[in-house]
Design an enzyme around this catalytic site. Structure first.
Site, PDB file in Angstrom:
ATOM      1  N   HIS A 141      15.368 -26.925  52.805  1.00 17.86           N
ATOM      2  CA  HIS A 141      14.277 -25.953  52.687  1.00 17.86           C
ATOM      3  C   HIS A 141      14.224 -24.971  53.853  1.00 17.86           C
ATOM      4  O   HIS A 141      13.695 -23.873  53.712  1.00 17.86           O
ATOM      5  CB  HIS A 141      12.949 -26.666  52.416  1.00 17.86           C
ATOM      6  CG  HIS A 141      12.865 -27.097  50.987  1.00 17.86           C
ATOM      7  ND1 HIS A 141      13.273 -28.344  50.572  1.00 17.86           N
ATOM      8  CD2 HIS A 141      12.533 -26.416  49.869  1.00 17.86           C
ATOM      9  CE1 HIS A 141      13.157 -28.411  49.256  1.00 17.86           C
ATOM     10  NE2 HIS A 141      12.707 -27.263  48.802  1.00 17.86           N
ATOM     11  N   ARG A 143       6.681 -21.925  44.968  1.00 12.05           N
ATOM     12  CA  ARG A 143       6.677 -23.278  45.554  1.00 12.05           C
ATOM     13  C   ARG A 143       5.323 -23.499  46.232  1.00 12.05           C
ATOM     14  O   ARG A 143       5.158 -23.232  47.418  1.00 12.05           O
ATOM     15  CB  ARG A 143       7.794 -23.397  46.592  1.00 12.05           C
ATOM     16  CG  ARG A 143       9.189 -23.387  46.034  1.00 12.05           C
ATOM     17  CD  ARG A 143      10.197 -23.641  47.162  1.00 12.05           C
ATOM     18  NE  ARG A 143      11.506 -24.000  46.674  1.00 12.05           N
ATOM     19  CZ  ARG A 143      12.495 -23.136  46.509  1.00 12.05           C
ATOM     20  NH1 ARG A 143      12.335 -21.862  46.772  1.00 12.05           N
ATOM     21  NH2 ARG A 143      13.670 -23.549  46.072  1.00 12.05           N
ATOM     22  N   ARG A 156       4.837 -23.698  40.316  1.00 14.95           N
ATOM     23  CA  ARG A 156       5.409 -25.032  40.274  1.00 14.95           C
ATOM     24  C   ARG A 156       4.372 -25.923  40.943  1.00 14.95           C
ATOM     25  O   ARG A 156       3.954 -25.659  42.079  1.00 14.95           O
ATOM     26  CB  ARG A 156       6.718 -25.021  41.059  1.00 14.95           C
ATOM     27  CG  ARG A 156       7.597 -26.240  40.869  1.00 14.95           C
ATOM     28  CD  ARG A 156       7.597 -27.217  42.001  1.00 14.95           C
ATOM     29  NE  ARG A 156       7.983 -26.758  43.302  1.00 14.95           N
ATOM     30  CZ  ARG A 156       9.242 -26.737  43.774  1.00 14.95           C
ATOM     31  NH1 ARG A 156      10.256 -27.075  43.039  1.00 14.95           N
ATOM     32  NH2 ARG A 156       9.478 -26.384  45.020  1.00 14.95           N
ATOM     33  N   GLU A 189      15.797 -31.310  37.176  1.00 17.47           N
ATOM     34  CA  GLU A 189      16.418 -31.471  38.502  1.00 17.47           C
ATOM     35  C   GLU A 189      17.026 -32.850  38.668  1.00 17.47           C
ATOM     36  O   GLU A 189      17.642 -33.153  39.684  1.00 17.47           O
ATOM     37  CB  GLU A 189      15.365 -31.329  39.606  1.00 17.47           C
ATOM     38  CG  GLU A 189      14.459 -30.146  39.456  1.00 17.47           C
ATOM     39  CD  GLU A 189      13.440 -30.078  40.567  1.00 17.47           C
ATOM     40  OE1 GLU A 189      13.763 -29.459  41.581  1.00 17.47           O
ATOM     41  OE2 GLU A 189      12.331 -30.613  40.409  1.00 17.47           O
ATOM     42  N   ASN A 240      19.262 -27.110  43.026  1.00 19.03           N
ATOM     43  CA  ASN A 240      19.352 -27.676  44.382  1.00 19.03           C
ATOM     44  C   ASN A 240      19.253 -29.194  44.314  1.00 19.03           C
ATOM     45  O   ASN A 240      19.986 -29.918  44.961  1.00 19.03           O
ATOM     46  CB  ASN A 240      18.223 -27.144  45.269  1.00 19.03           C
ATOM     47  CG  ASN A 240      18.165 -25.642  45.282  1.00 19.03           C
ATOM     48  OD1 ASN A 240      19.162 -25.002  44.996  1.00 19.03           O
ATOM     49  ND2 ASN A 240      17.014 -25.075  45.582  1.00 19.03           N
ATOM     50  N   ASP A 241      18.305 -29.658  43.514  1.00 21.30           N
ATOM     51  CA  ASP A 241      18.150 -31.102  43.369  1.00 21.30           C
ATOM     52  C   ASP A 241      19.112 -31.669  42.335  1.00 21.30           C
ATOM     53  O   ASP A 241      19.616 -32.771  42.505  1.00 21.30           O
ATOM     54  CB  ASP A 241      16.698 -31.441  42.985  1.00 21.30           C
ATOM     55  CG  ASP A 241      15.820 -31.474  44.221  1.00 21.30           C
ATOM     56  OD1 ASP A 241      16.229 -32.102  45.202  1.00 21.30           O
ATOM     57  OD2 ASP A 241      14.750 -30.848  44.201  1.00 21.30           O
ATOM     58  N   ARG A 255      21.149 -33.187  50.031  1.00 14.22           N
ATOM     59  CA  ARG A 255      21.217 -31.728  50.182  1.00 14.22           C
ATOM     60  C   ARG A 255      20.940 -31.246  51.600  1.00 14.22           C
ATOM     61  O   ARG A 255      21.194 -30.094  51.926  1.00 14.22           O
ATOM     62  CB  ARG A 255      20.269 -31.032  49.186  1.00 14.22           C
ATOM     63  CG  ARG A 255      18.810 -31.297  49.450  1.00 14.22           C
ATOM     64  CD  ARG A 255      17.938 -30.818  48.306  1.00 14.22           C
ATOM     65  NE  ARG A 255      17.363 -29.511  48.530  1.00 14.22           N
ATOM     66  CZ  ARG A 255      16.432 -28.973  47.757  1.00 14.22           C
ATOM     67  NH1 ARG A 255      15.989 -29.622  46.682  1.00 14.22           N
ATOM     68  NH2 ARG A 255      15.945 -27.788  48.027  1.00 14.22           N
ATOM     69  N   CYS A 315      16.108 -21.824  38.562  1.00 13.59           N
ATOM     70  CA  CYS A 315      15.430 -21.329  39.764  1.00 13.59           C
ATOM     71  C   CYS A 315      16.025 -21.923  41.030  1.00 13.59           C
ATOM     72  O   CYS A 315      15.543 -21.653  42.120  1.00 13.59           O
ATOM     73  CB  CYS A 315      13.939 -21.607  39.679  1.00 13.59           C
ATOM     74  SG  CYS A 315      13.574 -23.359  39.592  1.00 13.59           S
TER      75      CYS A 315
HETATM   76  C1  PEP Z   1      15.608 -26.981  43.046  1.00 14.68           C
HETATM   77  O1  PEP Z   1      15.634 -28.189  43.281  1.00 14.68           O
HETATM   78  O2  PEP Z   1      16.589 -26.337  42.656  1.00 14.68           O
HETATM   79  C2  PEP Z   1      14.355 -26.219  43.241  1.00 14.68           C
HETATM   80  C3  PEP Z   1      14.242 -24.977  42.840  1.00 14.68           C
HETATM   81  O3  PEP Z   1      13.343 -26.840  43.878  1.00 14.68           O
HETATM   82  P1  PEP Z   1      13.321 -27.083  45.469  1.00 14.68           P
HETATM   83  O4  PEP Z   1      14.477 -26.361  46.075  1.00 14.68           O
HETATM   84  O5  PEP Z   1      12.016 -26.590  45.982  1.00 14.68           O
HETATM   85  O6  PEP Z   1      13.455 -28.563  45.566  1.00 14.68           O
HETATM   86 MG    MG Z   2      13.774 -29.221  43.577  1.00 15.18          MG
END
Ligand code: PEP
Ligand code: MG
Length: 592
Positions: A201, A308, A344, A445, A468-469, A479, A516
């Site tokens: 993040h 977010r 979200r 995710e 991302n997840d 990650r 996203c």
């Molecule tokens: C993701 O996991 O791709 C996502 C958009 O959520 P975050 O990055 O906030 O976990």
């Molecule tokens: Mg995520």
């Protein structure tokens, strides 16, 4: 590790996670707090230790008064009054008498005696069932750490104080999302950290702030000092210390070249995001804070595809009320008109730890697999209802959607939708204007959600894939851990096949599917994502113009052929290379 260079110029290589170039002095932050050890002292050292404590208390008092003055000037005396409680801790005679007694009887260093007396005091406060006294725990802990830091001489050096006010590059072992949520945007020109990954993040925040960032610079905080002259190259993951004249001029040329491309891209603002053959792709923005909505509106994005909301929670000491949330959500919904915003719901957990939870000391043994996302909301029903009611209230003034994070089964979606229905009924009975038909989505995710997408599809209006997840959970690769960063491959065939499954399930059920996660903003993947059939890409603001240009340069048929081809490939590298080839054929200038 240092690379090479002229005598006084030293280069360190890390992972570039947010593009751009920053030249400024270093400001090292966030040395962790280490508990003092019980060092023995002699009888004749007791008086000296007492004097050290008195001096540290005096300095601490002066620092707190100064902070109070600054905060009163910046935001008013009401907020500054929280420091009154800190000053009271310093003057608490019961505590100070106990410190003197223990110092004489136990003959240990004053740091340890002060720490152990305050620890006992904090433990007894924690046991009292009174919210006011529990809140004081935070104050007492804060003052305790400050006094010990002053005893250790960890006072702010002049260089540090100066660097904080001047433009600087923030250097840290790691930056928590709450650190990045509270930075001074005017002064921080870039981030450089010892740990972290592309989709941590911290990296996401840097991209959203549009400032360069480099992670994975092992040991850098121990080598450099605040005030060192730096050049941070977020394109290539380089940190240059004491850059020489040649380095500076070559980077000036690079900056100018990049500037020309950026300017050209800005001209795309009012153009349509559609392929050459007219297939329209919704291009929206990812945001973390209310004020970013204005930027989204200006950038030519079609609304916010991912808000977010947890960053709002991580900023302060206390959780926002329904009214506070409704006020900021309403602001965003109004600013986005005629487009919409997808909120979200709270995704606390993983690497996003809420200050309040952290202070309660509840550590998660395995945070990414633990109490996170929709799991927290379903257990903390009152908190969830406050947020849902606030989002619904915003839906009365603008186009609003909502989606649930970290869904792992259809039951979670059903439960969440049940609570949403309850909130709708309450608000309607209270006579509050809401959009009863607001779109509700599930973030995909987790592999279990992707594998059961066809079941979840009957409960929602859309899917938004959080790559991302999805990448981290599919490949079992953390990650935020740069030691396994090479294994973190969005092009892994398992990830691509899961994504295809999600789009197919959406299509069969007549709902839309978007992305996203950060993969949506990586133009190497644009042809593949369009080919798989995604209709929406929600990206960080800085990436939006590039993605738009990439979409405009492509033909649907090329993208579909690429998707078909890579679905048959079994290796991430091969898939990635094919994606690069197609991207280079269509927009080489963007990939320079
Ligand atoms: C993701 O996991 O791709 C996502 C958009 O959520 P975050 O990055 O906030 O976990
Ligand atoms: Mg995520």
């Amino acid at each position: 590790m240092p690379e090479s260079g002229a005598r006084e110029e030293v280069r360190f290589r890390g992972i570039g996670v947010s593009p751009g170039i920053a030249t400024a002095e270093a400001h090292i932050v966030g040395a962790g707090f280490e508990e003092p050890t019980a060092r023995r002292i002699r009888e004749d050292e007791v008086d000296g230790e007492m004097r050290r404590l008195e001096e540290a208390l005096k300095i601490t008092r002066a620092q707190i008064l100064e902070m109070q003055k600054q905060i009163a000037a910046a935001v008013g005396s009401k907020d500054a009054s929280i420091f009154d409680a800190h000053l009271l801790v310093l003057e608490d005679h019961v505590v100070l008498d106990e410190v003197v007694r223990d110092l004489k009887s136990k003959k240990r260093s004053v740091e340890w005696v002060f720490f152990s007396v305050l620890r006992r005091y904090i433990d007894s406060l924690r046991k009292i069932d009174d919210p006011y006294l529990r809140e004081r725990v935070i104050d007492v802990e804060d003052v305790m750490r400050r006094v010990i830091r002053n005893l250790r001489g960890e006072l702010k050096s002049e260089a540090q104080a100066r660097a904080e006010q001047n433009p600087h590059v923030l250097l840290a072992h790691d930056l928590t999302p709450s650190d990045t949520a509270t930075i001074d945007r005017e002064c921080v020109l870039g981030f450089a950290t010892e740990v972290g990954g592309t989709t941590s993040h911290t990296a996401i925040m840097a991209r959203s702030l549009n400032i360069p960032a480099v992670v994975g610079l092992h040991g850098i905080c121990g080598i450099l000092k605040t005030g060192d002259e730096l050049l941070l190259d977020g394109y290539n993951g380089l940190l240059v210390v004491n850059p020489g004249p040649e380095t500076i001029s070559s980077y000036e040329r690079l900056k100018a070249e990049k500037g020309v491309i950026e300017e050209e891209l800005l001209e795309l603002k009012d153009t349509k995001s559609a392929t050459k053959d007219g297939r329209e792709i919704t291009l929206s923005g990812n945001i973390e804070f209310v004020h970013e909505a204005a930027q989204v509106a200006k950038s030519g994005a079609e609304g916010v595809g991912l808000y977010r909301t947890e960053f709002f929670y991580m900023r302060g000491d206390k959780l926002p009320t329904e009214d506070e949330q409704a006020e900021s959500y309403t602001k965003v919904a109004l600013q986005m008109k005629p487009h919409g915003v997808i909120f979200r719901t709270l995704d606390i957990g993983g690497d996003k730890v809420c200050k309040e939870a952290a202070e309660e000391g509840e550590e998660e043994p395995n945070p990414f697999l633990g109490w996170r996302g929709i799991r927290v909301s379903l257990q903390e029903r009152a908190l969830f209802k406050d947020q849902l009611r606030a989002i619904l209230r915003a839906s009365g003034v603008g186009k609003v959607g909502l989606m649930y994070p970290l869904v792992s089964s259809v039951e979670e979606v059903r439960k969440a939708n049940g609570i949403l229905e309850e909130c709708k009924q309450e608000l309607l009975e209270e006579g509050v204007a809401i959009d009863e038909n607001l779109e509700v989505g599930a973030m995909i995710e987790v592999p279990s959600a992707a594998m059961t997408a066809e079941v979840i599809a009957s409960e929602v209006d859309f899917f938004s894939v959080g790559t991302n997840d999805l990448v981290q959970y599919t490949i079992a690769v953390d990650r935020v851990n740069e030691r396994v960063a090479e294994l973190y491959q969005p092009a892994h065939p398992a990830v691509i096949r899961l994504m295809k499954r999600v789009v197919d399930a959406a299509r069969e059920h007549g709902i839309w599917a978007g992305i996203c996660g950060e993969m949506a903003g990586d133009i190497v993947f644009t042809p593949l994502l369009l080919g798989l059939g995604f209709g929406e890409l929600s990206v960080a603001m800085g990436q939006l113009p590039r993605v738009k240009r990439a979409v405009q340069s492509l033909e649907s048929a090329t993208c579909e052929r690429l998707a078909e081809e890579v679905l048959d490939l079994g290796e991430a590298l091969k898939i990635y290379e094919r994606c690069v080839e197609v991207a280079l054929q269509h927009y080489p200038e963007l990939l320079k």
